[in-house]
Structures are given as structure tokens and as C-alpha cells.
Design a protein around this motif. Sequence first.
Motif, PDB file in Angstrom:
ATOM      1  N   GLU B  17      -2.199  -0.212  -7.556  1.00 22.00           N
ATOM      2  CA  GLU B  17      -2.034  -0.469  -6.210  1.00 22.00           C
ATOM      3  C   GLU B  17      -3.289  -0.804  -5.819  1.00 22.00           C
ATOM      4  O   GLU B  17      -4.272   0.015  -6.144  1.00 22.00           O
ATOM      5  CB  GLU B  17      -1.384   0.763  -5.544  1.00 22.00           C
ATOM      6  CG  GLU B  17      -0.050   1.076  -5.983  1.00 22.00           C
ATOM      7  CD  GLU B  17       1.185   0.389  -5.016  1.00 22.00           C
ATOM      8  OE1 GLU B  17       0.586  -0.357  -4.378  1.00 22.00           O
ATOM      9  OE2 GLU B  17       2.359   0.846  -5.529  1.00 22.00           O
ATOM     10  N   ARG B  18      -3.217  -1.799  -4.862  1.00 23.53           N
ATOM     11  CA  ARG B  18      -4.808  -1.719  -4.345  1.00 23.53           C
ATOM     12  C   ARG B  18      -4.568  -1.974  -2.670  1.00 23.53           C
ATOM     13  O   ARG B  18      -5.488  -2.197  -1.991  1.00 23.53           O
ATOM     14  CB  ARG B  18      -5.282  -3.278  -4.609  1.00 23.53           C
ATOM     15  CG  ARG B  18      -5.787  -3.426  -6.007  1.00 23.53           C
ATOM     16  CD  ARG B  18      -6.289  -4.726  -6.458  1.00 23.53           C
ATOM     17  NE  ARG B  18      -5.693  -5.748  -6.627  1.00 23.53           N
ATOM     18  CZ  ARG B  18      -5.828  -6.848  -6.764  1.00 23.53           C
ATOM     19  NH1 ARG B  18      -7.049  -7.341  -6.830  1.00 23.53           N
ATOM     20  NH2 ARG B  18      -4.721  -7.782  -7.162  1.00 23.53           N
ATOM     21  N   PHE B  19      -3.530  -1.102  -2.150  1.00 23.62           N
ATOM     22  CA  PHE B  19      -3.268  -1.117  -0.627  1.00 23.62           C
ATOM     23  C   PHE B  19      -2.977   0.273  -0.671  1.00 23.62           C
ATOM     24  O   PHE B  19      -1.929   0.800  -1.277  1.00 23.62           O
ATOM     25  CB  PHE B  19      -2.167  -2.003  -0.266  1.00 23.62           C
ATOM     26  CG  PHE B  19      -1.997  -2.027   1.272  1.00 23.62           C
ATOM     27  CD1 PHE B  19      -3.055  -2.397   1.924  1.00 23.62           C
ATOM     28  CD2 PHE B  19      -0.766  -1.237   1.550  1.00 23.62           C
ATOM     29  CE1 PHE B  19      -2.994  -2.580   3.462  1.00 23.62           C
ATOM     30  CE2 PHE B  19      -0.703  -1.237   3.260  1.00 23.62           C
ATOM     31  CZ  PHE B  19      -1.479  -1.849   4.007  1.00 23.62           C
ATOM     32  N   GLU B  20      -3.808   1.236  -0.168  1.00 28.32           N
ATOM     33  CA  GLU B  20      -3.738   2.363  -0.072  1.00 28.32           C
ATOM     34  C   GLU B  20      -2.888   2.916   1.219  1.00 28.32           C
ATOM     35  O   GLU B  20      -2.668   2.314   2.226  1.00 28.32           O
ATOM     36  CB  GLU B  20      -5.065   3.458   0.022  1.00 28.32           C
ATOM     37  CG  GLU B  20      -5.973   3.048  -1.187  1.00 28.32           C
ATOM     38  CD  GLU B  20      -5.457   3.341  -2.382  1.00 28.32           C
ATOM     39  OE1 GLU B  20      -4.576   3.941  -2.389  1.00 28.32           O
ATOM     40  OE2 GLU B  20      -5.821   2.763  -3.452  1.00 28.32           O
ATOM     41  N   SER B  66      -7.905   0.929   4.337  1.00 29.49           N
ATOM     42  CA  SER B  66      -6.803   1.142   3.407  1.00 29.49           C
ATOM     43  C   SER B  66      -6.921   0.018   2.290  1.00 29.49           C
ATOM     44  O   SER B  66      -6.101  -0.162   1.285  1.00 29.49           O
ATOM     45  CB  SER B  66      -5.483   0.968   4.159  1.00 29.49           C
ATOM     46  OG  SER B  66      -5.227   1.897   5.151  1.00 29.49           O
ATOM     47  N   TRP B  67      -7.888  -0.809   2.052  1.00 31.09           N
ATOM     48  CA  TRP B  67      -7.998  -2.069   1.284  1.00 31.09           C
ATOM     49  C   TRP B  67      -9.013  -1.531   0.161  1.00 31.09           C
ATOM     50  O   TRP B  67     -10.197  -1.024   0.416  1.00 31.09           O
ATOM     51  CB  TRP B  67      -8.463  -3.263   2.180  1.00 31.09           C
ATOM     52  CG  TRP B  67      -7.541  -3.510   3.174  1.00 31.09           C
ATOM     53  CD1 TRP B  67      -7.748  -3.081   4.363  1.00 31.09           C
ATOM     54  CD2 TRP B  67      -6.512  -4.495   3.068  1.00 31.09           C
ATOM     55  NE1 TRP B  67      -6.873  -3.712   5.263  1.00 31.09           N
ATOM     56  CE2 TRP B  67      -5.996  -4.423   4.556  1.00 31.09           C
ATOM     57  CE3 TRP B  67      -5.860  -5.297   2.181  1.00 31.09           C
ATOM     58  CZ2 TRP B  67      -4.921  -5.178   4.969  1.00 31.09           C
ATOM     59  CZ3 TRP B  67      -4.886  -6.101   2.432  1.00 31.09           C
ATOM     60  CH2 TRP B  67      -4.164  -6.141   3.813  1.00 31.09           C
ATOM     61  N   ASP B  68      -8.458  -1.637  -1.075  1.00 34.40           N
ATOM     62  CA  ASP B  68      -9.234  -1.522  -2.413  1.00 34.40           C
ATOM     63  C   ASP B  68      -9.994  -2.962  -2.780  1.00 34.40           C
ATOM     64  O   ASP B  68     -10.526  -3.180  -3.712  1.00 34.40           O
ATOM     65  CB  ASP B  68      -8.483  -1.067  -3.465  1.00 34.40           C
ATOM     66  CG  ASP B  68      -8.124   0.467  -3.270  1.00 34.40           C
ATOM     67  OD1 ASP B  68      -8.708   0.879  -1.917  1.00 34.40           O
ATOM     68  OD2 ASP B  68      -7.322   1.055  -3.739  1.00 34.40           O
TER      69      ASP B  68
END
Lengths: 150, 317
Positions: B17-20, B66-68
Motif C-alpha cells: 500500500e502507498r495510501f495510508e 496520507s501519501w507515500d
Amino acid sequence: MSRGVLATEKRGVRELGAEEKVGWDAVPQGVVLNSFDNILKENVSHVKPEDRDYSDFNSYTATVASWRVIKPVYNRDICIDCQNCWVWCPDTSIISRDKQMLGIDYDHCKGCGVCVEVCPTNPKSLLMFGEAQELEDALAMWPEKKKKAK
Amino acid sequence: MAITNIKNLKEFSTANERFEGAHLLCPGCAHSMIVRELMNATDDNLVIASNTGCLEVSTAVYPYTSWDTSWIHIGFENAATAASCAESMYKARKRKGTLPDPDAPVKFVAFGGDGSTYDIGFQWLSGAMERGHDFTYICLDNENYANTGGQRSSSTPIGAHTSTAQAGSESYGKTQRKKDMVAIMAAHGAPYVAQLSPNKWKIMAKGFQKALETEGPCFINTVSPCTTEWKFDPKDTIHLADLATDTLMFPVYEIINGTELNILYRPKNVIPVEEYLAAQGRYKHLFKPENKHVIERIQKDIDAKWEYLQRREEARV
């Protein structure tokens, strides 16, 4: 490059909005928030979440658990690892590794109940319970398999 | 381009996941489902720009993100501009040889709500499409300005009650029809334009992959059922998306190079639109006897649109 006003303080898991309020005029213009403490040498999508160096600015370190009045409880015995709950969870709260569903991230779950609705097993392997319900008690009162109505 | 395996859901779920979590979108919001399905469909580096809207205000609440991935917010209307400028800079730096890692695959994505896509950012989006930048614009279409209290937008369908098109004794809600954004974008000659729905995760992930792979400006309109303004229970988000695709209120299709139209999902049993309308509080007033004609009109519009799409698919024009 500004890293924001809270950069020097290390905090653990925090409640969103619980920290000291900062007025808009105290916020530096054009803030850059770094999601990770060290610049990653690898592409993020090749690093498992548990191996990442999340910074204090990443909402991963925050919690929205207080939004919840009901919570989903997960029953491993019935689950078939279909991953329906994983793909449709809006809060990235279904923890799934190596094609296996491991459980629910109660720090990020808001208790919307989408995972219960999309669960295909009979009886459902995810059910909503009151927030105060103990997990063991919830598992003990799991319903029996429903017979198909003819 | 490296692609996440999406043969089945189990393979798909191995994506990192890259959206936390702990963003502040409403419980049961479809925005984050769509964003997750996009970001898990690829493992390329992403540069994302967001218009102001629910997604932007909820995922970048200072001091949190929230973005990685790289993420930019500038103004209400200019995610398309921000993404296209980032893409131009990337190309220029690649040409000059000043990139630290010139071989790393990078994709440019812009997100906008329907307010910022259909109304406020329309001119900017049209400009970016015309200039032909290599980016993908994704519209999260929840048919109103949900971030500011549910005002009508030009995406709101006829008959819906919104805070600025109220239903009552004099009115049945919004009296105008919805703008056909997909057709407008296809008319720009965009190489890939599609309308997708989060309940069909495989079609959606494939559409995203296709858009990211395609060189040139791509536009994707996605249905995002809004629990707050459509007025339904948060747990029913996917059910509402199912109804939207199965009543053909939101047909799922793609248009390649402005001409080649493919219908991606054909419901086995087409449900009458009443069922979709009855599931939402914003259409409650349509079931009064004096408003029956609006439901008939909606059904007629849907049937005509479906007929048109099928004929276009056949004719390949």
C-alpha cells in the motif's frame, strides 16, 4: 526547505487533532511534509509497510479509532482469504500479507462496515460488534451457518 | 512499465500500500477505494496532483500526509496543470541529464472531484488535454460539491436534491441534466478515456494500468458513491456502486483515440432505475405521485444512452 513546525518532536501514535493547535499564520508557506524519515533508496512499492521508516508527518502514525462506535471483528476459522475486504476497505485497515488476511488495523478503522457487507462466506467471517465488546466474547457468540431458504 | 499482477484478487492483494489510513474521509467513502485501486495497480513511482476537494482536504490535514508518493496540491482548479507542468519538467531534466535516477519509471496522475473537473477546473483540464502531456486525470465523480456541503455541480443528475437545488413543493431538485464529461474528453482526441466503477475492481485496475501505459493525456471518470450527500448507510457503498452499474446509470466503458468505444461491463440483468433511486435519500421526493414523470425521464435517458453506446460500439466511429 521547511519541514513544518512539529519536525523536532518525536511522537508515538497520536490522536488526530489532539496536539497543540497552530494558527494559520504560524504555518510556514509552501510546507513540504516528508512521508518517511530517511529518503528511501528503493521504490516505496517494493518495501513492505512494516519495513518502512514512517515519519511523524505520515498519517500512518496517527489514529482515528475514536470515530468508531461499532467495530468489525474477524473470525479466522471461517475466512477463505478471498481479499474482498482488502480491496474495498476505504481506510487501508485490512492487513493482508502473502495472500493471507491477518486482521484489522484498529488504529485506522472507522467502523464503516463495508468489509462485513462484501464478505462472501456463510456465516460471515467479519461481523460488526459494539466498540466495547471484548474480542473473545464476540467470537464466542458467532452465529451458526445459515441454511439457504428454499 | 512494471505492473502489479491483477489476475485475481489474491495476487492483487500482495501489492504494498502507498495510501495510508487515518485520513479524514468519511467512513465508507469510495474516494479512498478508488485511490487505493489505482495506486496498487502499478509499482511505478507516481507524481500525484490533487484538486481541492474531499480527497485533498482529507488526506493532507496539516501536519499529516496520507501519501507515500510525491503529492502536490496547488489550487481548486489546477491539478491538471500541476501534473502537466511536473511532467514537462521531468522531460526537460531527463533531456539535460540532471535527474538522479533517469531510468526509474515515473507516472503523472491528477485527481479531481466532479466540482473541480466538470466546473471549476474544466478550462485547465481542457488545456492540459489539448497540450497533450503524458498524464492521467482521474475524476472522482460523487455528483456534488460534497466537501463544502453538497451544492449542485454540473455533474449532478436531474432530480437530485442538493443544498442549492432543493426539492420541495415548487421544485423536484436539480432540473438540468448531467454533463457528459467522458464524451467531451473523448472529443479532445485523448488516446484513452473511460468511465469506471470501484465495485468492478478488476476492470478498474486494468483501466488504470491501460491509462498509465498509454502515452498522452488520459481521462478516467469514476463513480464515487457519497454516503454523506447521497444519504445512505456507510456500509452500502459497494451496494450503491453495484446498483449504479447494473441500472446503467453509470455504464462502464472506454473510448480509445476518440473513436473506438468498448463497453467493459454488461449487466446480466438490467435493474430498473427506481431501485437505484430508492436506495438514496437525495431522490426520496421523486417517489411522490407528482414527481413520477422525473423517474420516467431518467429511465428514458438511461435507455437512450445505453442504446447509443451499443450502436457506437458496433459502428466503431
